[in-house]
Structures are given as structure tokens and as C-alpha cells.
Motif scaffolding. Structure first.
Motif, PDB file in Angstrom:
ATOM      1  N   VAL A 146       0.843  -1.205   0.000  1.00  0.00           N
ATOM      2  CA  VAL A 146       0.000   0.000   0.000  1.00  0.00           C
ATOM      3  C   VAL A 146       0.875   1.251   0.000  1.00  0.00           C
ATOM      4  O   VAL A 146       0.638   2.202  -0.749  1.00  0.00           O
ATOM      5  N   GLU A 147       1.906   1.250   0.843  1.00  0.00           N
ATOM      6  CA  GLU A 147       2.765   2.425   0.982  1.00  0.00           C
ATOM      7  C   GLU A 147       3.526   2.737  -0.299  1.00  0.00           C
ATOM      8  O   GLU A 147       3.799   3.905  -0.595  1.00  0.00           O
ATOM      9  N   THR A 148       3.865   1.718  -1.071  1.00  0.00           N
ATOM     10  CA  THR A 148       4.593   1.919  -2.329  1.00  0.00           C
ATOM     11  C   THR A 148       3.654   1.989  -3.538  1.00  0.00           C
ATOM     12  O   THR A 148       4.125   2.078  -4.674  1.00  0.00           O
ATOM     13  N   ASN A 149       2.354   1.906  -3.282  1.00  0.00           N
ATOM     14  CA  ASN A 149       1.335   1.960  -4.339  1.00  0.00           C
ATOM     15  C   ASN A 149       1.523   0.855  -5.373  1.00  0.00           C
ATOM     16  O   ASN A 149       1.303   1.045  -6.567  1.00  0.00           O
ATOM     17  N   ASP A 150       1.947  -0.313  -4.896  1.00  0.00           N
ATOM     18  CA  ASP A 150       2.088  -1.493  -5.746  1.00  0.00           C
ATOM     19  C   ASP A 150       0.742  -2.216  -5.725  1.00  0.00           C
ATOM     20  O   ASP A 150       0.495  -3.076  -4.892  1.00  0.00           O
ATOM     21  N   THR A 192      -8.085   0.961  -6.224  1.00  0.00           N
ATOM     22  CA  THR A 192      -7.095   1.995  -6.520  1.00  0.00           C
ATOM     23  C   THR A 192      -7.262   3.237  -5.652  1.00  0.00           C
ATOM     24  O   THR A 192      -6.529   4.211  -5.823  1.00  0.00           O
ATOM     25  N   SER A 193      -8.199   3.231  -4.725  1.00  0.00           N
ATOM     26  CA  SER A 193      -8.468   4.400  -3.890  1.00  0.00           C
ATOM     27  C   SER A 193      -7.619   4.370  -2.623  1.00  0.00           C
ATOM     28  O   SER A 193      -7.761   3.456  -1.804  1.00  0.00           O
ATOM     29  N   PRO A 194      -6.737   5.359  -2.401  1.00  0.00           N
ATOM     30  CA  PRO A 194      -5.928   5.397  -1.171  1.00  0.00           C
ATOM     31  C   PRO A 194      -6.790   5.378   0.086  1.00  0.00           C
ATOM     32  O   PRO A 194      -6.426   4.731   1.079  1.00  0.00           O
ATOM     33  N   GLU A 195      -7.924   6.062   0.049  1.00  0.00           N
ATOM     34  CA  GLU A 195      -8.807   6.091   1.220  1.00  0.00           C
ATOM     35  C   GLU A 195      -9.269   4.686   1.587  1.00  0.00           C
ATOM     36  O   GLU A 195      -9.207   4.276   2.757  1.00  0.00           O
ATOM     37  N   ARG A 214      -8.178   2.241   4.837  1.00  0.00           N
ATOM     38  CA  ARG A 214      -9.210   1.677   5.701  1.00  0.00           C
ATOM     39  C   ARG A 214      -9.054   0.157   5.789  1.00  0.00           C
ATOM     40  O   ARG A 214      -9.189  -0.428   6.872  1.00  0.00           O
ATOM     41  N   SER A 215      -8.755  -0.463   4.658  1.00  0.00           N
ATOM     42  CA  SER A 215      -8.563  -1.905   4.644  1.00  0.00           C
ATOM     43  C   SER A 215      -7.400  -2.297   5.548  1.00  0.00           C
ATOM     44  O   SER A 215      -7.490  -3.255   6.329  1.00  0.00           O
ATOM     45  N   ALA A 258     -17.926  -5.491   8.794  1.00  0.00           N
ATOM     46  CA  ALA A 258     -17.752  -4.111   8.349  1.00  0.00           C
ATOM     47  C   ALA A 258     -16.785  -4.014   7.173  1.00  0.00           C
ATOM     48  O   ALA A 258     -16.905  -3.115   6.327  1.00  0.00           O
ATOM     49  N   HIS A 259     -15.837  -4.942   7.102  1.00  0.00           N
ATOM     50  CA  HIS A 259     -14.802  -4.932   6.071  1.00  0.00           C
ATOM     51  C   HIS A 259     -15.383  -5.129   4.672  1.00  0.00           C
ATOM     52  O   HIS A 259     -14.779  -4.719   3.677  1.00  0.00           O
TER      53      HIS A 259
END
Length: 210
Positions: A110-114, A158-161, A165-166, A191-192
Motif C-alpha cells: 500500500v505504501e509503495t502503491n504497488d 485503486t483508492s488510497p482512502e 481503511r482496509s 464491516a470490512h
């Protein structure tokens, strides 16, 4: 990676969108594949609920009506919440460590947008989590119903938000396991499921308003 896996990945990443036509000749050129391989892949994707084929028309990435979305997510909730409640507590430390390491890998993706890495590690996390129930039949049912919603989930992948949350909810699941809190784990699993379902339904509403 097989043609089935490549097309499946493109669908979940939103590179192929609901109702997009999957033309055999185009796929043969794009993937340097023979026709029987393409047809076999489309058949398998249809079996998984990702593709629909219409006589004399062809194959399409499956699109869902609002009712179908509600129905399939109702089934996913039943399966996943029940599976979470079946997990024997306390969880063996080695298995909890394995789940935690997968989530750390997911964080890095997630942090590297991979996004391909995000999808892969997300699948691994949920498989490892539900496998803690030691009910292979239920775990396989969860996997199959999750596959059916790949096109739905592509709205949020593709949504950072949504990705953050995930991440947060994955860690909440791990913390619930550490606290031996079955109810909190089950509620977080429930909820997930909601963001991808609700985002797809919102898109359907927007399209109807055009």
C-alpha cells in the motif's frame, strides 16, 4: 502466470471494467495465446463468476445489478462472519505471527502503491485468516464468493482512502485475535465487506442519473 490469472488480475485492478467485451481475437493478440487457450480461460472465468458469455454475442466482464450486489454480499457476510466465529481461541502464536507478517507485507504494498502487490497480499491475508478456522470447505466457499466480486471490488482497489481503511481493519482483526475477542473479530469482518459493496452501488446510482 496463466491467462486466467492475468485476466482475473486485470479485472480486479479495474483494467477491464464491467460490461467490457472480451474479444477472442484481441485476447489472442494481446497474450500471444492460441484460440483454445483463450476459450478455456473465458470458460474458467465464467465458472468463477467473473465473466458472462452470451450466445452469438460473446464474452463480457460480468456486471451486477443492485439486487445481485446485495445478494452476493449477503452470502459473503454469512460465510465470513460465521467463519470468524469458528476460529478457535487462543490462536497458536506461530499462526498469528504468520498472519501479522502477511499484513506487514500488505502495508508495504500500500505504501509503495504497488497495486498488484496489494491485491496479492490482501488475498493471502484473508486466506490465512479464515484458514484459522481449520474448515477447508468453508474457506473454499469464501474464496469462491470473493472471486465473484472482483469486478465489484475494482471500484475501490485503486483508492488510497479505501486501501488505508482496509489496512486499519486488517490490524483490528489481528488485535481481536490477540485479545481473544471473537465478537470483535466477526464484527470487523462484517464491516470490512461494506466499502466495496457500497462504492459499486453508488456508481450504479450515478450511472442511472446520467
Amino acid at each position: 502466470m496463466s491467462l486466467v490469472e492475468q485476466l482475473e488480475e486485470e479485472i480486479v485492478l479495474g483494467l477491464r471494467y464491467p460490461r467490457e467485451r472480451l474479444v477472442e481475437d484481441d485476447l489472442m493478440r494481446s497474450f500471444s495465446a492460441k484460440r483454445h487457450v483463450v476459450r478455456s480461460a473465458l470458460q474458467e472465468l465464467e465458472n468463477r463468476g467473473l465473466v458472462e458469455r452470451k450466445p452469438n454475442v460473446g464474452a463480457f466482464v460480468r456486471a451486477y445489478t443492485a439486487k445481485e450486489v446485495h445478494d452476493v454480499y449477503a452470502v459473503r457476510e454469512l460465510l465470513e462472519v460465521h467463519c470468524a466465529k469458528l476460529i478457535p481461541l487462543p490462536v497458536e502464536q506461530s499462526r498469528l505471527d504468520r498472519l501479522t507478517e502477511i499484513q506487514r507485507q500488505h502495508d508495504r504494498m500500500v505504501e509503495t502503491n504497488d497495486l498488484r502487490g496489494v491485491v496479492k497480499t490482501n488475498m493471502e491475508f484473508h486466506h490465512e485468516l479464515f484458514s484459522l478456522s481449520d474448515n477447508t470447505v468453508l474457506v473454499d466457499a469464501i474464496r469462491r464468493h470473493a472471486q465473484m466480486t472482483y469486478a465489484i471490488r475494482s471500484v475501490t482497489v485503486t483508492s488510497p482512502e479505501y486501501l488505508h481503511r482496509s489496512q486499519q481493519e486488517h490490524w483490528e482483526m489481528i488485535q481481536a485475535l490477540r485479545r481473544q475477542d471473537s465478537d470483535a473479530l466477526a464484527e470487523t469482518c462484517r464491516a470490512h465487506l461494506l466499502p466495496s459493496r457500497d462504492a459499486y452501488l453508488s456508481r450504479l446510482t450515478s450511472l442511472r442519473g446520467l
